[in-house]
Scaffold this motif. Structure first.
Motif, short mmCIF file in Angstrom:
data_model
loop_
_atom_site.label_atom_id
_atom_site.label_comp_id
_atom_site.label_asym_id
_atom_site.label_seq_id
_atom_site.Cartn_x
_atom_site.Cartn_y
_atom_site.Cartn_z
N MET A 17 40.84 51.01 100.16
CA MET A 17 39.66 51.73 100.63
C MET A 17 40.10 52.97 101.40
O MET A 17 41.14 52.97 102.05
CB MET A 17 38.79 50.84 101.49
CG MET A 17 38.19 49.68 100.70
SD MET A 17 36.84 48.90 101.55
CE MET A 17 35.55 50.11 101.28
N LEU A 18 39.26 53.99 101.34
CA LEU A 18 39.54 55.29 101.94
C LEU A 18 38.55 55.60 103.05
O LEU A 18 37.36 55.33 102.92
CB LEU A 18 39.43 56.38 100.86
CG LEU A 18 39.61 57.83 101.30
CD1 LEU A 18 41.07 58.09 101.71
CD2 LEU A 18 39.20 58.77 100.17
N GLY A 46 33.17 57.96 106.28
CA GLY A 46 33.54 59.36 106.42
C GLY A 46 33.05 59.89 107.75
O GLY A 46 31.89 59.67 108.12
N PHE A 47 33.94 60.56 108.46
CA PHE A 47 33.58 61.19 109.73
C PHE A 47 33.62 62.70 109.53
O PHE A 47 34.56 63.23 108.95
CB PHE A 47 34.62 60.86 110.82
CG PHE A 47 34.67 59.42 111.19
CD1 PHE A 47 33.85 58.91 112.19
CD2 PHE A 47 35.55 58.56 110.55
CE1 PHE A 47 33.91 57.57 112.54
CE2 PHE A 47 35.62 57.22 110.89
CZ PHE A 47 34.79 56.72 111.89
N GLU A 88 37.11 50.43 115.10
CA GLU A 88 36.92 48.98 115.00
C GLU A 88 36.30 48.54 113.67
O GLU A 88 36.73 47.56 113.07
CB GLU A 88 36.04 48.50 116.16
CG GLU A 88 35.92 47.00 116.24
CD GLU A 88 35.11 46.56 117.43
OE1 GLU A 88 34.49 45.48 117.33
OE2 GLU A 88 35.08 47.26 118.45
N ALA A 89 35.33 49.26 113.20
CA ALA A 89 34.63 48.85 111.98
C ALA A 89 35.25 49.42 110.69
O ALA A 89 34.75 49.15 109.61
CB ALA A 89 33.17 49.28 112.06
N CYS A 90 36.32 50.18 110.81
CA CYS A 90 36.94 50.77 109.62
C CYS A 90 37.74 49.72 108.87
O CYS A 90 38.64 49.09 109.42
CB CYS A 90 37.84 51.95 110.02
SG CYS A 90 38.62 52.76 108.61
N ILE A 94 43.64 53.59 103.99
CA ILE A 94 44.07 54.98 103.86
C ILE A 94 43.02 55.88 104.50
O ILE A 94 41.82 55.68 104.31
CB ILE A 94 44.24 55.39 102.38
CG1 ILE A 94 45.27 54.50 101.69
CG2 ILE A 94 44.62 56.86 102.25
CD1 ILE A 94 45.37 54.71 100.19
N ALA A 95 43.51 56.88 105.24
CA ALA A 95 42.60 57.91 105.76
C ALA A 95 43.19 59.27 105.44
O ALA A 95 44.41 59.46 105.49
CB ALA A 95 42.41 57.77 107.27
#
Length: 171
Positions: A17-18, A46-47, A88-90, A94-95
């Protein structure tokens, strides 16, 4: 070459997941991923953190990093991508992050300067990050689009790099 489709295919084929942490691209990276059918299984969050306060407040980018290196810097991009993975919720492994300028800024970096980071979280929680700075030519939105595509195009490359790095460390 359909870069967003290739990125989604790569992520899905490995069950990854990204997360995205975007400034200059303003959500374009996440938008390109979400335009591909099947992306729901690989896009976590996404931020869009355009301002310094957003970068600090939502992603934990240190104010001294921004002051010392500037907003358009690999140091800020690194803290953005690592900050996204530390949320915390991520659920992402991969980012990818982007920070840069699409227009000329007085006393700033040249127009089109873009800084990127790709962070990879291992099962043990350690994070490996790679950074790059690149300059793109064109109008504002052309630069933003090219930067978003470039960010996606390097996910698999740096995944392979971090896998090789981890294998070397185990020896």
């Amino acid at each position: 070459m359909d870069i967003p489709r290739q990125a989604v295919s790569f992520l899905n084929s490995r069950g990854l997941m990204l997360a995205t942490a975007e400034s200059c691209t303003g959500g374009f990276i996440a938008s390109l991923v979400s335009s591909v059918p099947g992306s729901g299984s690989c896009l976590d969050v996404g931020f869009v953190t355009y301002s310094p306060t957003g970068k600090a407040g939502f992603l934990g980018v240190r104010k001294d990093t921004m002051q010392q290196h500037g907003l358009t810097s690999e140091a800020v991009a690194r803290e953005m991508s690592e900050g996204a993975l530390r949320q915390e919720a991520c659920c992402a492994q991969i980012a990818v992050s982007n920070t840069g300028v699409a227009d000329a800024v007085p006393d700033g970096p040249p127009s089109g300067t873009q800084c990127f980071a790709w962070s990879y979280r291992a099962r043990d929680g350690t994070i490996v990050t790679f950074t790059e700075t690149k300059r793109f030519e064109g109008e504002r939105n052309e630069i933003r689009r090219e930067a978003a595509l470039y960010a996606l195009s390097r996910i698999e490359h740096y995944f392979d790099q971090q896998q090789a790095q981890r294998a070397k460390e185990k020896r």
